[in-house]
Design a protein around this motif. Structure first.
Motif, mmCIF file in Angstrom:
data_model
loop_
_atom_site.group_PDB
_atom_site.id
_atom_site.type_symbol
_atom_site.label_atom_id
_atom_site.label_comp_id
_atom_site.label_asym_id
_atom_site.label_seq_id
_atom_site.Cartn_x
_atom_site.Cartn_y
_atom_site.Cartn_z
ATOM 1 N N VAL A 1 17.762 -4.990 38.632
ATOM 2 C CA VAL A 1 16.383 -4.566 38.356
ATOM 3 C C VAL A 1 15.453 -5.794 38.321
ATOM 4 O O VAL A 1 14.350 -5.781 38.888
ATOM 5 C CB VAL A 1 16.336 -3.749 37.037
ATOM 6 N N GLU A 2 15.896 -6.874 37.709
ATOM 7 C CA GLU A 2 15.065 -8.084 37.649
ATOM 8 C C GLU A 2 14.813 -8.638 39.055
ATOM 9 O O GLU A 2 13.713 -9.080 39.375
ATOM 10 C CB GLU A 2 15.733 -9.150 36.769
ATOM 11 N N GLU A 3 15.844 -8.570 39.895
ATOM 12 C CA GLU A 3 15.694 -9.048 41.285
ATOM 13 C C GLU A 3 14.655 -8.189 42.022
ATOM 14 O O GLU A 3 13.825 -8.712 42.779
ATOM 15 C CB GLU A 3 17.061 -8.977 41.986
ATOM 16 N N ALA A 4 14.693 -6.876 41.778
ATOM 17 C CA ALA A 4 13.754 -5.959 42.446
ATOM 18 C C ALA A 4 12.319 -6.218 41.965
ATOM 19 O O ALA A 4 11.381 -6.278 42.770
ATOM 20 C CB ALA A 4 14.154 -4.515 42.171
ATOM 21 N N ILE B 1 23.702 -11.088 42.832
ATOM 22 C CA ILE B 1 23.364 -12.257 43.653
ATOM 23 C C ILE B 1 22.579 -13.244 42.800
ATOM 24 O O ILE B 1 21.493 -12.941 42.313
ATOM 25 C CB ILE B 1 22.577 -11.856 44.913
ATOM 26 N N SER B 2 23.202 -14.400 42.608
ATOM 27 C CA SER B 2 22.538 -15.392 41.754
ATOM 28 C C SER B 2 21.828 -16.399 42.648
ATOM 29 O O SER B 2 22.303 -16.769 43.713
ATOM 30 C CB SER B 2 23.577 -16.028 40.838
ATOM 31 N N ASN B 3 20.651 -16.793 42.186
ATOM 32 C CA ASN B 3 19.833 -17.684 42.994
ATOM 33 C C ASN B 3 18.951 -18.525 42.114
ATOM 34 O O ASN B 3 18.338 -18.014 41.191
ATOM 35 C CB ASN B 3 18.953 -16.845 43.917
ATOM 36 N N SER B 4 18.900 -19.822 42.408
ATOM 37 C CA SER B 4 18.049 -20.665 41.567
ATOM 38 C C SER B 4 16.598 -20.569 42.038
ATOM 39 O O SER B 4 15.666 -20.799 41.282
ATOM 40 C CB SER B 4 18.538 -22.104 41.605
ATOM 41 N N LEU C 1 16.349 -10.133 47.373
ATOM 42 C CA LEU C 1 15.431 -9.094 47.859
ATOM 43 C C LEU C 1 14.057 -9.685 48.216
ATOM 44 O O LEU C 1 13.446 -9.274 49.192
ATOM 45 C CB LEU C 1 15.287 -7.948 46.833
ATOM 46 N N SER C 2 13.603 -10.667 47.463
ATOM 47 C CA SER C 2 12.333 -11.345 47.809
ATOM 48 C C SER C 2 12.420 -11.970 49.194
ATOM 49 O O SER C 2 11.488 -11.870 50.000
ATOM 50 C CB SER C 2 12.045 -12.489 46.834
ATOM 51 N N GLN C 3 13.541 -12.619 49.453
ATOM 52 C CA GLN C 3 13.723 -13.249 50.772
ATOM 53 C C GLN C 3 13.691 -12.177 51.870
ATOM 54 O O GLN C 3 13.108 -12.377 52.936
ATOM 55 C CB GLN C 3 15.069 -13.968 50.831
ATOM 56 N N MET C 4 14.308 -11.027 51.577
ATOM 57 C CA MET C 4 14.354 -9.945 52.571
ATOM 58 C C MET C 4 12.968 -9.336 52.779
ATOM 59 O O MET C 4 12.607 -8.936 53.886
ATOM 60 C CB MET C 4 15.338 -8.868 52.127
#
Ligand code: UTP
Length: 291
Positions: free
Chosen positions: A41-44, A135-138, A143-146
């Motif tokens: 949810v945070e990624e979205a 998916i962990s990302n610094s 999803l932002s990248q997509m």
């Protein structure tokens, strides 16, 4: 058209985690201190999503409760002056983000779960996130990248990553052209039949045309209605690209992947990381001495 809706299929049976998932959802399993679903949810939300659509089933009440207000807890934290915790539980979702829930009555497969969201998505492009792929990302989330690709290329986007050839039978596998557009997609092919080693990971940006195709595809691999099979038809009429995102993906639908995610994220945790890593390294050297 802007993508503001995301579908979270959370109606699977989670049999690989039994007995933990007998009465509580797999997506509420915790990595360090947050349930898997909250990471997704945070990624979205970071990617600009405003409407969260959860496809749920029986025994998934905990997910609804997690994103709902808990008056008793908030009152209690306030009375005890635990204001940091109060702020944390109050801000699980920003105020401009909405949740909607729809039931998948039977676990007929991921494709069927996505189809259950049709009345709530309507005639708009939308994202799909599978919370068991953490998916962990610094930097910016997968999803932002997509989304950047979606707005730039003006077509659907599917997240992919390279997997060892021996593992193709666990994934949807894509074959792409030089411009990254998908030429073919197959669900769980045996290594000798796999068109490549590019595996689909649980992040998609899809156009609403997928719904009528989901209505048409019958049961596929494993006797389930597969999202992959509808995508295989969608690429006959629309361009769709495969996007190898930046970031580390943990397969938290699987016990080993889940334990690795807990280990690696605990080591990176600001509060716990150092003491946890020290403990693990001491425990490992003790174990290797005793072997
Ligand atoms: P999985 O293939 O991991 O299945 O689903 P599962 O039932 O969750 O777990 P196992 O294999 O029995 O251990 C991938 C995603 O699709 C959702 C799941 O909740 C998970 O997010 N899903 C799957 C549904 O929502 N409905 C289904 O009928 C099947």
């Amino acid at each position: 058209m802007k993508v503001t809706k995301a579908v979270f299929p959370v109606a699977g049976l989670g049999t690989r985690f039994l007995p933990a998932t007998k009465a509580s959802p797999k997506e509420m399993l915790t990595v360090v201190d947050k349930p898997l679903i909250q990471y997704a949810v945070e990624e979205a939300i970071e990617a600009g999503i405003k409407d969260l659509i959860f496809v749920t089933s029986t025994h998934k009440r905990a997910i609804e409760d997690h994103f709902d207000k808990n008056f008793e807890l908030e009152y209690n934290l306030e009375q005890k002056n635990k204001l940091e915790m109060l702020e944390m539980v109050q801000n699980i979702l920003p105020p401009d983000v909405n949740c909607a829930y729809v039931r998948q009555k039977e676990a007929l497969g991921l494709g069927h779960a996505v189809l259950c969201a049709k009345p709530l998505v309507g005639n708009e492009p939308f994202a799909v996130l599978l919370a068991d792929d953490l998916i962990s990302n610094s930097d910016s989330g997968a999803l932002s990248q997509m989304m950047k690709q979606y707005y730039y290329q003006k077509c659907g986007v599917i997240a992919v990553q390279e997997v060892p050839k021996k593992d193709t039978g666990s994934y949807g596998i894509v074959k792409t052209r030089a411009d990254k557009s998908i030429e073919a997609i197959v669900e769980k092919p045996a290594p000798e039949k796999a068109p490549s080693t590019q595996a689909v990971v649980g992040r998609y940006i899809l156009t609403p045309e997928i719904f009528s195709l989901l209505e048409q595809v019958g049961k596929g691999a494993g006797g389930e209605i597969q999202l992959t099979d509808a995508i295989a038809r969608l690429i006959d009429s629309q361009r769709l690209i495969a996007y190898p995102f930046q970031g580390k993906r943990y397969d938290c639908g699987d016990k080993l992947g889940f334990l690795i995610a807990n280990f690696e994220l605990a080591c990176k945790d600001k509060a716990l990381g150092q003491s946890f890593a020290e403990y693990v390294s001491k425990a490992m050297s003790k174990q290797s001495q005793s072997n």
